[in-house]
Design a protein around this motif. Structure first.
Motif, PDB file in Angstrom:
ATOM      1  N   ASP A  24     -15.002  19.690   6.463  1.00  9.02           N
ATOM      2  CA  ASP A  24     -16.381  19.455   6.567  1.00  9.02           C
ATOM      3  C   ASP A  24     -16.583  19.318   8.124  1.00  9.02           C
ATOM      4  OD1 ASP A  24     -14.797  17.217   6.990  1.00  9.02           O
ATOM      5  OD2 ASP A  24     -16.678  15.916   6.099  1.00  9.02           O
ATOM      6  N   THR A  69     -15.491  13.813   3.466  1.00  7.50           N
ATOM      7  CA  THR A  69     -17.094  13.973   2.884  1.00  7.50           C
ATOM      8  C   THR A  69     -17.066  15.129   2.426  1.00  7.50           C
ATOM      9  OG1 THR A  69     -17.887  14.746   4.819  1.00  7.50           O
ATOM     10  CG2 THR A  69     -17.755  12.475   4.830  1.00  7.50           C
ATOM     11  N   MET A  70     -18.074  15.163   1.430  1.00  8.43           N
ATOM     12  CA  MET A  70     -18.157  16.571   0.591  1.00  8.43           C
ATOM     13  C   MET A  70     -19.601  16.908   0.341  1.00  8.43           C
ATOM     14  SD  MET A  70     -16.290  18.267  -1.243  1.00  8.43           S
ATOM     15  CE  MET A  70     -16.478  19.688  -2.803  1.00  8.43           C
ATOM     16  N   PRO A  71     -20.044  17.813   1.671  1.00  5.89           N
ATOM     17  CA  PRO A  71     -21.305  18.243   1.490  1.00  5.89           C
ATOM     18  C   PRO A  71     -21.312  19.736   0.870  1.00  5.89           C
ATOM     19  CG  PRO A  71     -20.127  18.619   3.763  1.00  5.89           C
ATOM     20  CD  PRO A  71     -19.213  17.838   2.927  1.00  5.89           C
ATOM     21  N   LYS A  72     -22.558  20.104   0.413  1.00  9.04           N
ATOM     22  CA  LYS A  72     -22.931  21.169  -0.440  1.00  9.04           C
ATOM     23  C   LYS A  72     -21.978  22.300   0.092  1.00  9.04           C
ATOM     24  CE  LYS A  72     -27.357  19.439  -2.097  1.00  9.04           C
ATOM     25  NZ  LYS A  72     -28.369  19.995  -2.320  1.00  9.04           N
ATOM     26  N   GLN A  73     -22.055  22.596   1.502  1.00  4.40           N
ATOM     27  CA  GLN A  73     -21.443  23.658   2.114  1.00  4.40           C
ATOM     28  C   GLN A  73     -19.860  23.711   1.781  1.00  4.40           C
ATOM     29  OE1 GLN A  73     -23.357  21.602   3.493  1.00  4.40           O
ATOM     30  NE2 GLN A  73     -24.701  22.474   5.207  1.00  4.40           N
ATOM     31  N   LYS A 108     -18.428  22.672  -0.869  1.00  9.92           N
ATOM     32  CA  LYS A 108     -18.458  23.186  -2.478  1.00  9.92           C
ATOM     33  C   LYS A 108     -18.519  24.669  -2.561  1.00  9.92           C
ATOM     34  CE  LYS A 108     -20.169  18.868  -4.642  1.00  9.92           C
ATOM     35  NZ  LYS A 108     -21.319  18.251  -5.435  1.00  9.92           N
ATOM     36  N   GLU A 109     -19.451  25.330  -1.842  1.00  9.93           N
ATOM     37  CA  GLU A 109     -19.762  26.619  -1.736  1.00  9.93           C
ATOM     38  C   GLU A 109     -18.543  27.386  -1.181  1.00  9.93           C
ATOM     39  OE1 GLU A 109     -23.247  27.394   0.463  1.00  9.93           O
ATOM     40  OE2 GLU A 109     -24.445  26.420  -1.011  1.00  9.93           O
ATOM     41  N   SER A 147     -15.388  27.582  -3.686  1.00 10.10           N
ATOM     42  CA  SER A 147     -15.640  28.603  -4.543  1.00 10.10           C
ATOM     43  C   SER A 147     -14.996  29.861  -4.272  1.00 10.10           C
ATOM     44  CB  SER A 147     -16.723  28.603  -5.286  1.00 10.10           C
ATOM     45  OG  SER A 147     -17.455  29.153  -3.997  1.00 10.10           O
TER      46      SER A 147
END
Length: 476
Positions: free
Chosen positions: A159, A189-193, A195-196, A199
């Motif tokens: 992150d 931390t684990m922001p949405k970016q 997770k993308e 993948s």
């Protein structure tokens, strides 16, 4: 109680841990090491200071030993990407300790150092490479390195790399590494970016989460001063000099500012009060940053001023206090800042200075971390102390300043300028000033004979006099 020997690590790695005095794994290590040894991709979420480096480095070393592949030319077998130079250097030091008995070659490359030296030490390849993305891509563009031999890819503090603008570099690196590889993500931390990004990097990853994202360490006591911007420097000086007590005993104090110039300014003002401190930020060269960290680590200088570039790169167990001189505008960054204390099982103290224009940042931090900061009282008669010690508010825009030249004669006892006669008009004043002065510069020479060098008609500009054209005609 679980021990490292229960996790399936090889004997050389266990012996290296024994030499370091490590016996019991942390929660993130206990959950991450077994699936990594099995070859699974992994996404690990844990607070800073919980042992993420060992969680990927220990099983990574064993994976390289099992495959027993040769070192690839101008490439590496395990690539670890880190966002900052300090973090990369510390990971490299841990890798050398953990792999001391495994016979693996470890190298580190970071920005701010000689590119030619990096080219030379990577020419024959290496087993484990720890790098910052920018310097790695520089060497790849120069055809001095390639990623064809990568078997294990690790992104530490992923992150933070996104926050620092490495998203395009990470996408490019993903295209250069082999498709058949093991990928490990670790972050606090684990922001949405993220997770993308996961993948695109990982295949069916095992997710390990020791604590919820963006929660602060429970061993850190957090406090708050509500203070004006022009009062912060004076309050900091009172605290560091011991004139205003705060919770805990000072050992090493890490102070965070938002800007590089702000860090340098704090160091300068502390030096004026006899308090020695160093600064570490992006404008410092790598030798300067490493020297400041070494002095801080050895206790030669117990106060270090840093920007967020150091929030992920300082792993010094002796940090007793973290002071947020300025609150971060990204709430997750607060987690990483205060995570520099309470390391290696110790307790820590975090103190925040909050001004009126930072209240929104404070609310975001409290909402994100679900933490309540205990408010501390300012010293008695603090405003009087500020006016006598600290900086004062700047003059408002458009305010008239007194020129030093105007007050100098009066202060030094010089003669006051003569007053103009009351009856003197503006026209009379101009006439008096111009009296006796020539209107044009040539009028000052009126009545003087023309001489060589006068620069007027009839006079030669060069010494010797006479008319040059006439002399030539006589001697023709």
């Amino acid at each position: 109680m679980t021990h490292f020997s229960d996790l399936g690590l090889s004997q050389p790695v266990l012996q290296a841990l024994e030499l370091k005095g490590y016996d019991t794994p942390t929660p993130i290590q206990e959950q991450a090491i077994p699936p990594v040894l099995e070859g699974r991709d992994l996404l690990g979420i844990a607070q800073t200071g919980t042992g993420k480096t060992a969680a990927f480095m220990l099983p990574g070393i064993d994976r390289l030993r099992e495959s027993d592949n040769r070192i690839p030319f101008k490439s590496c077998r395990m690539l670890v990407l880190a966002p900052t130079r300090e973090l990369a250097t510390q990971i490299a030091a841990s890798a050398k300790d953990y792999g001391a008995l495994a016979g693996l070659k470890v190298q580190v490359i970071v920005g701010g150092t000689s590119v030619n030296k990096d080219r030379n030490k990577l020419h024959r390849g290496t087993d484990i490479l720890i790098a910052t993305p920018g310097r790695l891509l520089d060497l790849i563009d120069q055809k001095a390195f390639n990623l064809a031999g990568v078997e294990v890819l690790v992104l530490d503090e992923a992150d933070q790399m996104l926050d620092l603008g490495f998203i395009h570099a990470l996408r490019r690196i993903n295209q250069l590494v082999p498709k058949e590889r093991q990928t490990l993500f670790f972050s606090a931390t684990m922001p949405k970016q993220i997770k993308e990004l996961v993948s695109g990097y990982c295949t069916d990853p095992v997710q390990v989460s020791v604590t919820p994202a963006a929660t602060t360490a429970e061993r850190i006591d957090q406090y708050l001063f509500m203070v004006q911007q022009d009062e912060k420097q004076a309050l900091l000086e009172l605290i560091l000099s011991g004139r205003h007590p705060v919770p805990g005993e000072f050992e090493r104090v890490l102070i965070f500012t938002r800007t590089k110039h702000g860090a340098d300014r704090v160091v300068k003002k502390l030096a004026q009060k006899g308090i020695e401190a160093n600064a570490i930020h992006g404008n410092k060269s790598q030798p300067q940053r490493q020297r400041a960290l070494d002095q801080f680590r050895r206790g030669k200088v117990n106060v270090l001023i840093a920007t967020d570039v150091a929030a992920r790169g300082i792993d010094i167990p002796g940090v007793s206090h973290v002071l947020n001189y300025e609150l971060p505008n990204v709430p997750e960054q607060y987690v990483h800042r205060i995570g520099r204390t309470a390391r290696a099982g110790r307790d820590g103290i975090a103190i925040a200075f909050c001004a009126e224009d930072e209240r929104a940042y404070l609310k975001d931090i409290q909402r994100t971390t679900d933490a309540e900061l205990e408010r501390l009282d300012l010293p008695e008669n603090f405003r009087a102390v500020v006016e006598g010690v600290g900086p004062t508010k700047p003059a408002p825009r458009g305010a008239t300043r007194v020129s030093k030249k105007k007050i100098r004669p009066k202060l030094l006892g010089g003669k006051k300028p003569a007053r103009k006669p009351a009856s003197e008009t503006q026209g009379d004043q101009q006439a008096r000033k111009s009296a006796g002065k020539p209107k044009h510069k040539h009028q000052a020479r009126k009545g003087r004979p023309n001489r060589p060098g006068d620069g007027r008609p009839g006079g030669n500009r060069r010494a010797g006099g006479g008319n040059r054209s006439r002399r030539r005609s006589l001697h023709a």
